[in-house]
Design an enzyme around this catalytic site. Structure first.
Site, PDB file in Angstrom:
ATOM      1  N   GLU A  31       0.846  -1.201   0.000  1.00  0.00           N
ATOM      2  CA  GLU A  31       0.000   0.000   0.000  1.00  0.00           C
ATOM      3  C   GLU A  31       0.877   1.244   0.000  1.00  0.00           C
ATOM      4  O   GLU A  31       1.852   1.319   0.754  1.00  0.00           O
ATOM      5  CB  GLU A  31      -0.883  -0.017   1.255  1.00  0.00           C
ATOM      6  CG  GLU A  31      -2.232   0.623   1.051  1.00  0.00           C
ATOM      7  CD  GLU A  31      -3.099  -0.168   0.084  1.00  0.00           C
ATOM      8  OE1 GLU A  31      -3.290   0.306  -1.055  1.00  0.00           O
ATOM      9  OE2 GLU A  31      -3.584  -1.252   0.460  1.00  0.00           O
ATOM     10  N   LEU A 123     -12.168   0.133  -3.462  1.00  0.00           N
ATOM     11  CA  LEU A 123     -12.155  -1.069  -4.309  1.00  0.00           C
ATOM     12  C   LEU A 123     -12.087  -0.676  -5.787  1.00  0.00           C
ATOM     13  O   LEU A 123     -12.333  -1.484  -6.668  1.00  0.00           O
ATOM     14  CB  LEU A 123     -13.387  -1.942  -4.031  1.00  0.00           C
ATOM     15  CG  LEU A 123     -13.527  -2.392  -2.567  1.00  0.00           C
ATOM     16  CD1 LEU A 123     -14.797  -3.240  -2.384  1.00  0.00           C
ATOM     17  CD2 LEU A 123     -12.308  -3.189  -2.109  1.00  0.00           C
ATOM     18  N   SER A 126     -13.626   3.702  -9.649  1.00  0.00           N
ATOM     19  CA  SER A 126     -13.256   4.650 -10.713  1.00  0.00           C
ATOM     20  C   SER A 126     -12.455   3.948 -11.801  1.00  0.00           C
ATOM     21  O   SER A 126     -12.689   4.159 -12.995  1.00  0.00           O
ATOM     22  CB  SER A 126     -12.485   5.847 -10.139  1.00  0.00           C
ATOM     23  OG  SER A 126     -11.294   5.436  -9.512  1.00  0.00           O
ATOM     24  N   ASP A 170      -4.634   0.450  -9.759  1.00  0.00           N
ATOM     25  CA  ASP A 170      -6.067   0.171  -9.862  1.00  0.00           C
ATOM     26  C   ASP A 170      -6.454  -0.234 -11.278  1.00  0.00           C
ATOM     27  O   ASP A 170      -7.125  -1.240 -11.499  1.00  0.00           O
ATOM     28  CB  ASP A 170      -6.885   1.410  -9.457  1.00  0.00           C
ATOM     29  CG  ASP A 170      -6.548   1.878  -8.060  1.00  0.00           C
ATOM     30  OD1 ASP A 170      -5.784   1.181  -7.369  1.00  0.00           O
ATOM     31  OD2 ASP A 170      -7.036   2.948  -7.663  1.00  0.00           O
TER      32      ASP A 170
HETATM   33  P1  ADP Z   1     -12.976   4.279  -5.639  1.00  0.00           P
HETATM   34  O1  ADP Z   1     -12.249   4.209  -6.930  1.00  0.00           O
HETATM   35  O2  ADP Z   1     -12.147   3.886  -4.475  1.00  0.00           O
HETATM   36  O3  ADP Z   1     -14.275   3.544  -5.636  1.00  0.00           O
HETATM   37  P2  ADP Z   1     -13.036   7.080  -6.293  1.00  0.00           P
HETATM   38  O4  ADP Z   1     -13.337   8.280  -5.486  1.00  0.00           O
HETATM   39  O5  ADP Z   1     -11.702   6.972  -6.937  1.00  0.00           O
HETATM   40  O6  ADP Z   1     -13.326   5.816  -5.376  1.00  0.00           O
HETATM   41  O7  ADP Z   1     -14.103   6.951  -7.476  1.00  0.00           O
HETATM   42  C1  ADP Z   1     -15.475   7.048  -7.192  1.00  0.00           C
HETATM   43  C2  ADP Z   1     -16.158   7.867  -8.274  1.00  0.00           C
HETATM   44  O8  ADP Z   1     -16.211   7.095  -9.505  1.00  0.00           O
HETATM   45  C3  ADP Z   1     -17.606   8.175  -7.955  1.00  0.00           C
HETATM   46  O9  ADP Z   1     -17.703   9.362  -7.194  1.00  0.00           O
HETATM   47  C4  ADP Z   1     -18.220   8.332  -9.344  1.00  0.00           C
HETATM   48  O10 ADP Z   1     -17.941   9.611  -9.868  1.00  0.00           O
HETATM   49  C5  ADP Z   1     -17.448   7.320 -10.165  1.00  0.00           C
HETATM   50  N1  ADP Z   1     -18.190   6.041 -10.212  1.00  0.00           N
HETATM   51  C6  ADP Z   1     -17.845   4.874  -9.654  1.00  0.00           C
HETATM   52  N2  ADP Z   1     -18.766   3.906  -9.919  1.00  0.00           N
HETATM   53  C7  ADP Z   1     -19.704   4.465 -10.683  1.00  0.00           C
HETATM   54  C8  ADP Z   1     -20.932   4.013 -11.297  1.00  0.00           C
HETATM   55  N3  ADP Z   1     -21.345   2.770 -11.164  1.00  0.00           N
HETATM   56  N4  ADP Z   1     -21.638   4.901 -12.015  1.00  0.00           N
HETATM   57  C9  ADP Z   1     -21.214   6.161 -12.166  1.00  0.00           C
HETATM   58  N5  ADP Z   1     -20.099   6.658 -11.618  1.00  0.00           N
HETATM   59  C10 ADP Z   1     -19.351   5.835 -10.876  1.00  0.00           C
HETATM   60 MG    MG Z   2     -10.547   5.329  -7.485  1.00  0.00          MG
END
Ligand code: ADP
Ligand code: MG
Length: 379
Positions: A31, A123, A126, A170
């Protein structure tokens, strides 16, 4: 994938031409090493983002996500891809990244997303979103792009256009995962190799916490590592062995920076040791390295929080659990837990009960398996 097809039809009034699944990922160990030029050891998981897509005759790009029904269909123009400050900026940025690298789509397209991955929980929703959009572009426009390139383009999109300074892990895990294997990635060279996970079970516990200081703290950590890199005059902190680091530690004038760098160097070694342990089927050793990783993230890197500490401490006491640590950037998000199959039930019950007693709510628990990187789904 009936829901994906009918969902696409409901929104865009036709059938999709192609569809895919891009997995999320969990990092088993390693990490905050990727941006320090070290190793990470994630696996792609069987939760992620499904995407269906079709070409359009005009130059309009349209995106719809089941997770954001109120936002409706979000449109962009291919020739003038201006970001709009919403979720669809992620896939739109991937298209910008493709164009920047010479993969210019011939026309617009419609995209429909469906997810079973929690957002913002570490997880990599994004990355799954970016990789799913990238795979669809590749299919719709017959682009000759490798999964590694997809990962690089996804990271480029997130770094350059979304403005998140993430490492490559990622996107790489989402694009390059392998069924029942973890992938050891050298973030410096992008060389990688797989290690079989065998019979151990992987359980993820979502603390449900998302601290607002996460992104500013992440940038602080990167800056602190950068300072030490300059003090020691090395290309990357993780190019140092523990011995080399220890023998030059008197050159690090600042105590906080020293601890940050120590985490990066020692965590990189733990990650390499973890690969060896996994290859020899020594889960006990792997688990000890996970536990040590958590302590280092808690005390040296200072990116844990009380919920994550509580979850890992509770987990580590449960019989049959090999190891438990926070995973992802920190300040909330999830823990990853490795255990014998027979321990899963006791683990789930104990974690639910004790977390509820302490924090007044039940955490979400996901039993996952390591799966392949993003793949086309036959329609
Ligand atoms: P992580 O990658 O850890 O889940 P992030 O903050 O990097 O968190 O990314 C999350 C962002 O990605 C959300 O705020 C949204 O903008 C986008 N996102 C993730 N999953 C979806 C989805 N299923 N539909 C639309 N946007 C999504
Ligand atoms: Mg992310």
């Amino acid at each position: 994938m009936k829901e994906l097809l009918s969902g696409f039809d409901e929104i865009f009034h036709r059938d999709p031409q192609t569809a895919c699944f891009a997995p999320g990922r969990v990092n088993l160990i390693g990490e905050h090493t990727d941006y320090n030029g070290g190793h990470v050891f994630p696996c792609a998981i069987n939760r992620g983002i499904y995407c269906a897509a079709s070409r359009r005759k005009d130059s309009i790009l349209q995106f719809y996500s089941e997770s954001y029904p109120a936002a409706g269909v979000i449109g962009y123009h291919l020739d003038k891809l201006q970001l709009q400050g919403c979720w669809a900026d992620y896939p739109a940025s991937v298209i910008r990244a493709f164009a920047a690298f010479g993969y210019y789509p011939e026309s617009g397209a419609d995209f429909y997303f469906r997810s079973d991955l929690p957002e913002g929980a570490g997880l990599s929703s994004s990355a799954a979103l970016e990789i799913s959009a990238g795979i669809m572009l590749r299919e719709l426009f017959s682009l000759a792009i490798t999964p590694q390139e997809l990962a690089v383009l996804g990271q480029f999109a997130e770094n350059r256009f979304i403005g998140v300074n993430c490492g490559i892990m990622d996107q790489f895990a989402s694009a390059m995962g392998k069924n029942r294997h973890a992938v050891l990635l050298d973030a410096n060279t992008l060389s990688y190799r797989y290690a079989p996970l065998g019979e151990a079970s992987i359980i993820i516990v979502n603390s449900g916490v998302r601290h607002s200081l996460a992104s500013s703290a992440y940038n602080d950590r990167r800056r602190e590592c950068e300072r030490v890199r300059n003090m020691l005059n090395v290309a990357a902190l993780c190019s140092l062995s523990r011995e080399e680091f220890d023998s030059s530690s008197d050159k690090i004038s600042d105590e906080i920076c020293y601890r940050r760098a120590r985490h990066a160097v020692y965590e990189n070694q733990r990650t390499l040791d973890a690969e060896k342990a996994l290859l020899s089927g020594d889960y006990e050793e792997f688990g000890k390295l996970m536990n040590a990783s958590h302590i280092s993230l808690r005390d040296d890197y200072e990116v844990s929080c009380s919920e994550l500490d509580f979850l890992t401490e509770t987990a580590q006491k449960i019989p049959g659990v090999y190891g438990s640590r926070m995973t992802g950037g920190g300040f909330g998000g999830c823990t990853v837990n490795l255990m014998e199959k027979g321990a899963v039930r006791l683990f789930t019950e104990t974690i639910k009960e004790s977390f509820e007693t302490r924090y007044g709510r039940v955490p979400e628990i996901y039993t996952v398996t390591a799966c392949n990187g993003a793949e086309i789904i036959e329609l």
